[in-house]
Design an enzyme around this catalytic site. Structure first.
Site, PDB file in Angstrom:
ATOM      1  N   HIS A   1      41.315 -13.525  25.615  1.00 31.99           N
ATOM      2  CA  HIS A   1      40.898 -14.775  26.266  1.00 31.99           C
ATOM      3  C   HIS A   1      42.089 -15.401  26.966  1.00 31.99           C
ATOM      4  CE1 HIS A   1      42.410 -16.333  22.468  1.00 31.99           C
ATOM      5  NE2 HIS A   1      42.284 -17.586  22.873  1.00 31.99           N
TER       6      HIS A   1
ATOM      7  N   HIS B 161      43.728 -18.322  26.956  1.00 32.83           N
ATOM      8  CA  HIS B 161      44.670 -19.342  26.477  1.00 32.83           C
ATOM      9  C   HIS B 161      46.114 -18.870  26.608  1.00 32.83           C
ATOM     10  CE1 HIS B 161      41.462 -21.587  23.890  1.00 32.83           C
ATOM     11  NE2 HIS B 161      41.486 -22.003  25.144  1.00 32.83           N
TER      12      HIS B 161
ATOM     13  N   HIS C 180      48.062 -16.464  24.494  1.00 34.38           N
ATOM     14  CA  HIS C 180      47.606 -15.070  24.485  1.00 34.38           C
ATOM     15  C   HIS C 180      47.970 -14.321  25.766  1.00 34.38           C
ATOM     16  CE1 HIS C 180      45.253 -15.509  20.725  1.00 34.38           C
ATOM     17  NE2 HIS C 180      45.386 -16.778  21.088  1.00 34.38           N
TER      18      HIS C 180
ATOM     19  N   ASP D  60      40.902 -14.993  18.975  1.00 33.97           N
ATOM     20  CA  ASP D  60      40.698 -16.270  18.298  1.00 33.97           C
ATOM     21  C   ASP D  60      39.221 -16.517  17.967  1.00 33.97           C
ATOM     22  OD1 ASP D  60      43.394 -16.658  18.536  1.00 33.97           O
ATOM     23  OD2 ASP D  60      43.277 -18.401  19.867  1.00 33.97           O
TER      24      ASP D  60
ATOM     25  N   HIS E 295      46.011 -15.035  15.051  1.00 39.97           N
ATOM     26  CA  HIS E 295      46.903 -15.985  14.373  1.00 39.97           C
ATOM     27  C   HIS E 295      47.011 -15.735  12.872  1.00 39.97           C
ATOM     28  CE1 HIS E 295      47.401 -18.879  17.751  1.00 39.97           C
ATOM     29  NE2 HIS E 295      46.213 -18.408  18.109  1.00 39.97           N
TER      30      HIS E 295
HETATM   31 FE    FE Z   1      45.365 -18.624  20.093  1.00 43.99          FE
HETATM   32 ZN    ZN Z   2      42.857 -19.412  21.803  1.00 48.16          ZN
END
Ligand code: FE
Ligand code: ZN
Length: 256
Positions: free
Chosen positions: A56, A58, A61, A134, A172
């Site tokens: 994704h 973000h 990442h 995530d 994470h």
């Molecule tokens: Fe993240």
């Molecule tokens: Zn994220």
């Protein structure tokens, strides 16, 4: 020959992961939270980066992609079709049911909207590996930022249906904090209580709690257990729709 996976910490609590195909020498990075640890891991292993599989958009990442591409200009950036316009240096986009190849390895793309609207995960079926970004964490799940709770619940159901012996890698290291919350939902879950001792020992040594397995997560992750009678009873929601139970658990976690 089966895939070789190398996981290492990035930033404050992200993971970098390399997936290596011994048969062809191909190597993929799953996301690039920051360039330096990924380049260091490649050098230590003596692997040449061929692919970057993005879960994704973000920043934590994708922000390392440009720097890693400077060192490995031929590495192909594979990004989710739903948000590829916000990922740097994309070479190809993938959507539900597509297959991303890493040498002779094959990853099925599963769309898991919720944390972001375009989020995807990569399932290496033959190698029993799932890279969930995530969407799903050990004993937790991602914040639901960009879709209704019911959409996120459906995304989690897709992952819960994969084989229980699938190794789960996540974006994470949130496991210990997740476990403390999970105990508020299932104070009597013996498997959870026993597992917390293990993850406390791992963290005390500075070791990662991941990968986990989908089978273990089905037993201890409250976000996968919205259909469980004990979970529903604890929440005062016996017989409620699982999507609503999931939403209640997620909202409690947001306030925890
Ligand atoms: Fe993240
Ligand atoms: Zn994220």
């Amino acid at each position: 020959m089966t895939a070789e996976v190398h996981q290492f910490p990035c930033l404050s609590d992200n993971f970098g992961v390399l997936v290596h195909d011994p048969a062809t020498g191909a190597t993929a990075a799953i996301d690039v939270p920051e360039a330096a640890p990924v380049l260091k891991a490649l050098a230590e292993k003596g692997w040449t980066l061929t692919d970057i599989l993005v879960t994704h958009r973000h920043a934590d990442h994708v922000q390392g992609i440009p720097e890693v591409k400077r060192h490995f200009p031929k590495a192909r950036v594979i990004a989710p079709a739903g948000e590829a316009d916000r990922v740097p240096m994309v070479d190809a986009t993938v959507k539900e049911g597509d297959v991303a190849s890493v040498g002779s390895l094959r990853a099925k793309v599963i769309e898991t909207p919720g944390h972001t609207i375009g989020h995807i995960v990569y399932w290496f079926e033959a190698d029993k590996l799932l890279f969930a970004g995530d969407t799903l964490f050990s004993i937790g799940c991602g914040r639901v930022n960009e879709a209704p709770m019911g959409v996120m619940w459906n995304s989690l159901l897709k992952l819960a249906a994969l084989p229980e012996d699938t190794a789960l890698y996540c974006g994470h290291e949130y496991t210990l904090a997740n476990a403390k919350f999970a105990l508020t939902i299932e104070p009597g879950n013996a498997t959870l209580i026993a597992h917390i001792k293990e993850i406390e020992a791992l963290r005390a040594r500075g070791d990662a709690t991941l990968p986990t397995t989908l089978g273990l997560e089905l037993a201890i992750n409250p976000f996968l257990r919205a259909e469980d009678p004990a979970v529903q009873a604890q929440l005062g929601m016996v017989g409620a729709a699982p999507a609503d139970v999931f939403a209640e658990i997620r909202e409690r976690k947001n306030r925890f």
